[in-house]
Motif scaffolding. Structure first.
Motif, PDB file in Angstrom:
ATOM      1  N   LEU A   5       4.220  19.186  -1.468  1.00 48.69           N
ATOM      2  CA  LEU A   5       2.939  19.213  -2.172  1.00 48.69           C
ATOM      3  C   LEU A   5       2.879  18.146  -3.266  1.00 48.69           C
ATOM      4  N   VAL A   6       4.020  17.812  -3.828  1.00 51.39           N
ATOM      5  CA  VAL A   6       4.057  16.751  -4.852  1.00 51.39           C
ATOM      6  C   VAL A   6       3.582  15.426  -4.260  1.00 51.39           C
ATOM      7  N   PHE A   7       3.990  15.135  -3.020  1.00 52.33           N
ATOM      8  CA  PHE A   7       3.534  13.904  -2.378  1.00 52.33           C
ATOM      9  C   PHE A   7       2.012  13.906  -2.209  1.00 52.33           C
ATOM     10  N   LEU A   8       1.443  15.064  -1.907  1.00 51.36           N
ATOM     11  CA  LEU A   8      -0.017  15.138  -1.775  1.00 51.36           C
ATOM     12  C   LEU A   8      -0.701  14.904  -3.117  1.00 51.36           C
ATOM     13  N   MET A   9      -0.130  15.449  -4.196  1.00 54.11           N
ATOM     14  CA  MET A   9      -0.704  15.190  -5.510  1.00 54.11           C
ATOM     15  C   MET A   9      -0.658  13.701  -5.852  1.00 54.11           C
TER      16      MET A   9
ATOM     17  N   THR B 234      -3.703  12.178  -4.122  1.00 54.38           N
ATOM     18  CA  THR B 234      -5.004  12.483  -4.731  1.00 54.38           C
ATOM     19  C   THR B 234      -5.198  11.742  -6.058  1.00 54.38           C
ATOM     20  N   ILE B 235      -4.153  11.667  -6.855  1.00 52.11           N
ATOM     21  CA  ILE B 235      -4.276  10.964  -8.144  1.00 52.11           C
ATOM     22  C   ILE B 235      -4.476   9.468  -7.922  1.00 52.11           C
ATOM     23  N   ARG B 236      -3.672   8.882  -7.024  1.00 58.13           N
ATOM     24  CA  ARG B 236      -3.798   7.441  -6.766  1.00 58.13           C
ATOM     25  C   ARG B 236      -5.163   7.119  -6.161  1.00 58.13           C
ATOM     26  N   HIS B 237      -5.712   8.036  -5.348  1.00 56.24           N
ATOM     27  CA  HIS B 237      -7.023   7.780  -4.755  1.00 56.24           C
ATOM     28  C   HIS B 237      -8.084   7.637  -5.844  1.00 56.24           C
ATOM     29  N   TRP B 238      -7.987   8.467  -6.871  1.00 60.49           N
ATOM     30  CA  TRP B 238      -8.950   8.356  -7.971  1.00 60.49           C
ATOM     31  C   TRP B 238      -8.829   6.990  -8.651  1.00 60.49           C
ATOM     32  N   PHE B 239      -7.621   6.600  -8.982  1.00 62.45           N
ATOM     33  CA  PHE B 239      -7.430   5.315  -9.652  1.00 62.45           C
ATOM     34  C   PHE B 239      -7.848   4.148  -8.753  1.00 62.45           C
ATOM     35  N   ASN B 240      -7.457   4.188  -7.493  1.00 58.19           N
ATOM     36  CA  ASN B 240      -7.797   3.096  -6.581  1.00 58.19           C
ATOM     37  C   ASN B 240      -9.303   2.957  -6.414  1.00 58.19           C
ATOM     38  N   THR B 241      -9.984   4.085  -6.246  1.00 57.10           N
ATOM     39  CA  THR B 241     -11.436   4.058  -6.069  1.00 57.10           C
ATOM     40  C   THR B 241     -12.130   3.570  -7.334  1.00 57.10           C
TER      41      THR B 241
ATOM     42  N   THR C 133     -10.905  14.640  -6.746  1.00 61.79           N
ATOM     43  CA  THR C 133      -9.466  14.476  -6.547  1.00 61.79           C
ATOM     44  C   THR C 133      -8.668  15.201  -7.630  1.00 61.79           C
ATOM     45  N   TRP C 134      -9.222  15.246  -8.853  1.00 59.04           N
ATOM     46  CA  TRP C 134      -8.527  15.946  -9.932  1.00 59.04           C
ATOM     47  C   TRP C 134      -8.563  17.446  -9.696  1.00 59.04           C
ATOM     48  N   LEU C 135      -9.684  17.955  -9.169  1.00 59.41           N
ATOM     49  CA  LEU C 135      -9.771  19.376  -8.858  1.00 59.41           C
ATOM     50  C   LEU C 135      -8.744  19.746  -7.790  1.00 59.41           C
ATOM     51  N   VAL C 136      -8.647  18.907  -6.762  1.00 59.47           N
ATOM     52  CA  VAL C 136      -7.668  19.152  -5.698  1.00 59.47           C
ATOM     53  C   VAL C 136      -6.251  19.121  -6.267  1.00 59.47           C
ATOM     54  N   THR C 137      -5.987  18.167  -7.158  1.00 60.85           N
ATOM     55  CA  THR C 137      -4.664  18.058  -7.774  1.00 60.85           C
ATOM     56  C   THR C 137      -4.317  19.315  -8.558  1.00 60.85           C
ATOM     57  N   VAL C 138      -5.277  19.823  -9.333  1.00 66.47           N
ATOM     58  CA  VAL C 138      -5.046  21.039 -10.122  1.00 66.47           C
ATOM     59  C   VAL C 138      -4.769  22.224  -9.201  1.00 66.47           C
TER      60      VAL C 138
ATOM     61  N   LEU D 284       0.831  -1.204   0.000  1.00 69.71           N
ATOM     62  CA  LEU D 284       0.000   0.000   0.000  1.00 69.71           C
ATOM     63  C   LEU D 284       0.865   1.254   0.000  1.00 69.71           C
ATOM     64  N   HIS D 285       1.941   1.256   0.780  1.00 70.10           N
ATOM     65  CA  HIS D 285       2.860   2.393   0.797  1.00 70.10           C
ATOM     66  C   HIS D 285       3.470   2.603  -0.589  1.00 70.10           C
ATOM     67  N   ASN D 286       3.924   1.513  -1.186  1.00 65.30           N
ATOM     68  CA  ASN D 286       4.503   1.606  -2.528  1.00 65.30           C
ATOM     69  C   ASN D 286       3.509   2.178  -3.524  1.00 65.30           C
ATOM     70  N   ASN D 287       2.253   1.799  -3.357  1.00 64.23           N
ATOM     71  CA  ASN D 287       1.188   2.264  -4.239  1.00 64.23           C
ATOM     72  C   ASN D 287       1.130   3.796  -4.246  1.00 64.23           C
ATOM     73  N   TYR D 288       1.147   4.407  -3.069  1.00 68.15           N
ATOM     74  CA  TYR D 288       0.983   5.854  -2.973  1.00 68.15           C
ATOM     75  C   TYR D 288       2.284   6.636  -3.202  1.00 68.15           C
TER      76      TYR D 288
END
Length: 410
Positions: A259-263, A266-273, A284-289, A226-230
């Motif tokens: 902030l890059v780590f936070l992006m 957010t991107i991985r959360h979209w794909f995982n969900t 999540t894409w809005l937050v990333t932008v 899971l850590h590797n995933n994010y």
């Protein structure tokens, strides 16, 4: 000496290419199995011990895949282990670190305006940070806090922010971002080498011996996975960042890294969900932008954060040259600070040809590369590498003023 420089340049290219190839293989297989795992469906009639299955179509054929949380009742003759992609990526990445940053420490690793270091000292700090990073991370995972997956990830994020700040206090901005990527990738690959694969081998050995495997090994491996995933997407960003000086060579580069780590999250959360068929959280894409826009804003060193004007005052002579459109002052800076490398025949030891074939010896060449000079040496501190030629803040401001008033203003 000329032949040595050419051979070293090609060696650098070769290890970089190899690293890209192996990283594609590792990230590709990782993304595939994450999507597969999240998309598994529990259906009636599954074999004993099967957790779920998935039907897929690709390349003109159909695939029927079943997952066992521990293992099937009998082990198959052939079992494919997905591990060499990870190992090869780390090894090739370390080779690139050694060839480019250790071999060119004076240019790419050390910035004496940040910290005065001998090459051997900088290299030792680099190696120590990678080793200590893994040890600290592993101890945290094995501590009582490790039982709280999300609490552990929050603490890991704090550690990564601290490392981002620390690297920028030691190395060049370029090397700081590269090391932050290497630090993270070392954790990821070590997870595979020291935890995930050994735990799977214990389970396989127990099955072959007729023993019931302990489920804890699967739980531990799942947490590391899971850590590797994010962490995957931020690593890609840091590995690409050396082409973008506004990311790594500006005043708030360590905050940008945070902030890059936070992006990445957010991107991985979209794909995982999405892969888990739990909807498509487009927020999540809005937050990333929004985060990316904040990064862009930080890269310009805004007055509201620094308390200083973006363009400090130029000397009267420099201001006169800028206002009158004269070129002499800019030419003096570029030829005095840049042309020893960016020349038809570079005089800097170890450089056989002008980097990226950018030559800055004539007025025409300087004018043709005005935008690159503005970004690389004016708006950011990417050039000269490690400020090896000791360009002054006033000279950088002159380049900015020249471009913005006489080049861009036309």
């Amino acid at each position: 000496m000329y032949e040595y420089a050419i051979a070293w340049e090609w060696l650098s290219f070769a290890v970089r290419w190899l690293h890209v190839i192996t990283a594609i293989a590792w990230i590709g297989s990782s993304f595939y199995f994450i999507a597969l795992d999240l998309g598994l469906v529990k259906r009636p009639g599954l074999p004993v011990g099967a957790y779920g299955e998935e039907w897929q179509v690709h390349g003109g054929g159909f695939y029927h895949i079943q997952k066992y949380l521990v293992a099937p009742a009998s082990m198959p003759e052939h079992l494919t282990w997905f591990k060499w992609e990870s190992y090869a990526t780390w090894l090739s990445g370390f080779a690139m670190l050694a060839v480019v940053y250790y071999g060119g420490a004076d240019l790419f690793l050390i910035d004496r305006s940040v910290l005065e270091l001998a090459p051997w000292q900088a290299i030792c700090l680099s190696l120590a940070s990678l080793a200590i990073g893994w040890i600290l991370y592993d101890l945290l995972c094995k501590s009582p806090l490790g039982k709280n997956t999300w609490g552990l990830m929050a603490l890991l994020y704090i550690v990564l922010i601290a490392m981002a700040w620390g690297y920028t206090q030691i190395f060049t901005g370029r090397a700081a971002f590269l090391h932050l990527g290497a630090f993270t990738a070392t954790i990821m690959s070590a997870n595979v080498f020291f935890i995930i694969i050994p735990n799977q081998k214990i389970v396989v050995a127990d099955l072959i011996a007729g023993r019931t495997p302990d489920p804890k090994y699967g739980v531990i491996a799942k947490q590391r996975s899971l850590h590797n995933n994010y962490l995957t997407l931020p690593v890609i960003f840091f590995m690409l960042s050396n082409h973008y000086p506004l990311a790594f060579a500006t005043q708030f580069n360590w905050i940008i890294a945070a902030l890059v780590f936070l992006m990445g999250v957010t991107i991985r959360h979209w794909f995982n969900t999405t892969h888990a068929r739990k909807g498509q959280p487009t927020w999540t894409w809005l937050v990333t932008v929004v985060i990316f826009i904040v990064i862009m804003w930080l890269s310009t060193v805004p007055k509201v954060l620094t308390g200083e004007e973006e363009q400090a005052s130029l000397s009267p002579r420099q201001q006169t040259f800028v206002e009158n459109g004269h070129f002499e002052a800019v030419r003096d800076v570029v030829q005095g600070r840049c042309s020893m490398c960016h020349a038809a025949e570079p005089v800097w030891e170890g450089i056989a040809r002008a980097p990226k074939n950018v030559k800055l010896e004539t007025d025409g060449e300087i004018a043709a590369h005005a935008h690159e000079i503005y970004i690389q040496a004016g708006r950011s501190h990417a050039m000269p590498p490690g400020n090896i030629t000791e360009i002054s803040p006033e000279e950088r401001k002159l380049l900015v003023a020249w471009y913005e008033t006489t080049v861009e203003g036309k």
